[in-house]
Structure formats: C-alpha cells, structure tokens
Write an enzyme that holds these catalytic residues in place. Sequence first.
Site, mmCIF file in Angstrom:
data_model
loop_
_atom_site.group_PDB
_atom_site.id
_atom_site.type_symbol
_atom_site.label_atom_id
_atom_site.label_comp_id
_atom_site.label_asym_id
_atom_site.label_seq_id
_atom_site.Cartn_x
_atom_site.Cartn_y
_atom_site.Cartn_z
ATOM 1 C CG ASP A 74 38.032 0.098 -25.864
ATOM 2 O OD1 ASP A 74 38.350 -0.227 -24.697
ATOM 3 O OD2 ASP A 74 37.341 1.098 -26.121
ATOM 4 C CB ILE A 75 39.533 -4.764 -22.501
ATOM 5 C CG1 ILE A 75 39.911 -3.767 -21.406
ATOM 6 C CG2 ILE A 75 40.769 -5.349 -23.173
ATOM 7 C CD1 ILE A 75 40.539 -4.441 -20.182
ATOM 8 C CG PHE B 57 41.741 7.881 -11.715
ATOM 9 C CD1 PHE B 57 41.309 9.066 -12.292
ATOM 10 C CD2 PHE B 57 40.988 6.731 -11.924
ATOM 11 C CE1 PHE B 57 40.158 9.108 -13.072
ATOM 12 C CE2 PHE B 57 39.836 6.750 -12.705
ATOM 13 C CZ PHE B 57 39.423 7.949 -13.278
ATOM 14 C CB SER C 263 48.656 -4.690 -8.776
ATOM 15 O OG SER C 263 49.346 -3.821 -7.905
ATOM 16 C CE1 TYR D 297 45.943 -0.412 -11.282
ATOM 17 C CE2 TYR D 297 47.132 -0.952 -9.278
ATOM 18 C CZ TYR D 297 46.998 -1.039 -10.648
ATOM 19 O OH TYR D 297 47.911 -1.756 -11.387
ATOM 20 C CE LYS E 30 45.614 -4.145 -12.037
ATOM 21 N NZ LYS E 30 45.685 -4.835 -13.346
#
Length: 276
Positions: free
Chosen positions: A62-63, A94, A139, A193, A197
């Site tokens: 679990d990071i 999300f 991404s 997000y 990234k």
Amino acid sequence: MSSVPVAVVTGSNKGIGLAIVRALCRQFQGDVYLTARDPGRGQEAVAELQREGLRALFYQLDIDDLQSIRALRDFLKEKYGGLNVLINNAGIAFKVHDTTPFAVQAEVTLKTNFFGTRNVCTELLPLMKPYGRVVNVSSMVSSSALKGCSQELQQKFRSNTITEDELVELMTKFVEDTKKGVHEKEGWPNTAYGVSKIGVTVLSRIQARMLNEKRKGDHILLNACCPGWVRTDMAGPKATKSPEEGAETPVYLALLPSDADGPHGQFVSDKTVRTW
C-alpha cells in the site's frame, strides 16, 4: 540471496498495472512482482496470470503506508540484494462527477499519486542495481494541467534546477490553497489529478538529475511516461486504448537494453520523448 533479476510493479492487480505485469512475465528475464493493497485481489490477479501460463509473484504493498513500503524494501534487499526494474503505476482518480469537496479530492489524490509515489522512490531507488530501469507512470493530463498553471508556476515546474524539497513545498501548497478556496487565484488549474501528475513528471526529472550526479557510472535510466487513454476502471469504457496498448510505453522503458544511454529524465508517450 537470489541472483535472479527482479521487477516490481505497484498497483498492478488490474488495469494498466496488470497489463504491465503480464508483458513483463513474457519479456523480462527474472522474477516479476505484482503488488496490490488488497492481498485477495492481488492473489486473484496472480492466479489469473497463472491460468494464462504466466508466473508472477505477489507482494502486498500500500503506497499510502510507509511501513508497507519499507517492508517491501527490506524483503527485496534480503532476497535479491536490490532491484532491477521498478514501475510506479499505483494511482487514483476521482470521477468527473464525484461530489466530494475539491479540497478533499486534492488531499486524497496527492497523498497517493504524488506523496505515495515519492515515498516508494525514496525507499526503493537506493536499491536499484546498475543498469536498473525506473518508470513513473504519469499522464498526458500532466501536460494539459501544466498549461493551465500560471506562468510563474509553469516556470517553476519546467525548471532544470528545482529541488525535490521545492517540489514537495509546491504540492503541499496546492492542497493548502484548495482548503482555503484560493487555488485558482494562486495560479493552479482545477484538476487535482492533473496537479498530482505534474508532481510525478517533475519528480522524475529531479530524480534522473540526482542519479546523474550520484550514480553516473551505474547506467540507471529513469523516466516518466503517459500510457495514453486506456479502458480501465479509472478512465472508463470509452477510452481508445486497451490495457495491453497502455502497457506498451511503460514496458518499453522498463526493458531498455543495457547499452542504451537514454531516454533518461524524460516524459515519454507512444515510445516518443515529449517536450515538457
């Protein structure tokens, strides 16, 4: 201690991560570890690969949990004396229509995607063996999010001298700014997000620089990549690429031949270096 080469893929019980493990099982000469938070899901993914005639090994990771990362670190050190390939794939997003307050989305998303990934790197990069390969799955959204930042922030994120501490400070500031409701005024884009990234891509650039300074003779190559828009639980069914296609660039970077001197410290998509 085993002299067998070893590869680890984080967040790999499904989606792109599982497709990366599948490809490595076929192409990497050594042990391949599929990792996941949930041991049940992880073991099931290993069993699925076994039914396809592929041998992956499972390790719980679990990071978000530093103890979990350190347990993996100690295991790798003891059993293999290090690590040959690390693919940081674990991440969360999300959904677009999620009603969770933006400040909460920001904190939760950065905790895993940036801070979790950074913790994995802090603990595991020192274990990388000569000619090791590190791939941080970022991404394309990091590029568009970067363009959505103020000129001042863009300059900082594109800097060739930014330090890891400075990056951490900026990522922390984003979360704080969202809590105060001032993130847009402060020059941030409206995507948690995307910012997470940006963090992963910039972290990769910094780490590659550090490897050049401290371990130049070890020929370790480290890159960030974009897998593309892939049909996964995260991106949904309308995405254009299969998980196998999404795995192509991460796997290409993980298996760069030992005589390759690049790419290194780059942002790569469709096996092509992109301008950051």
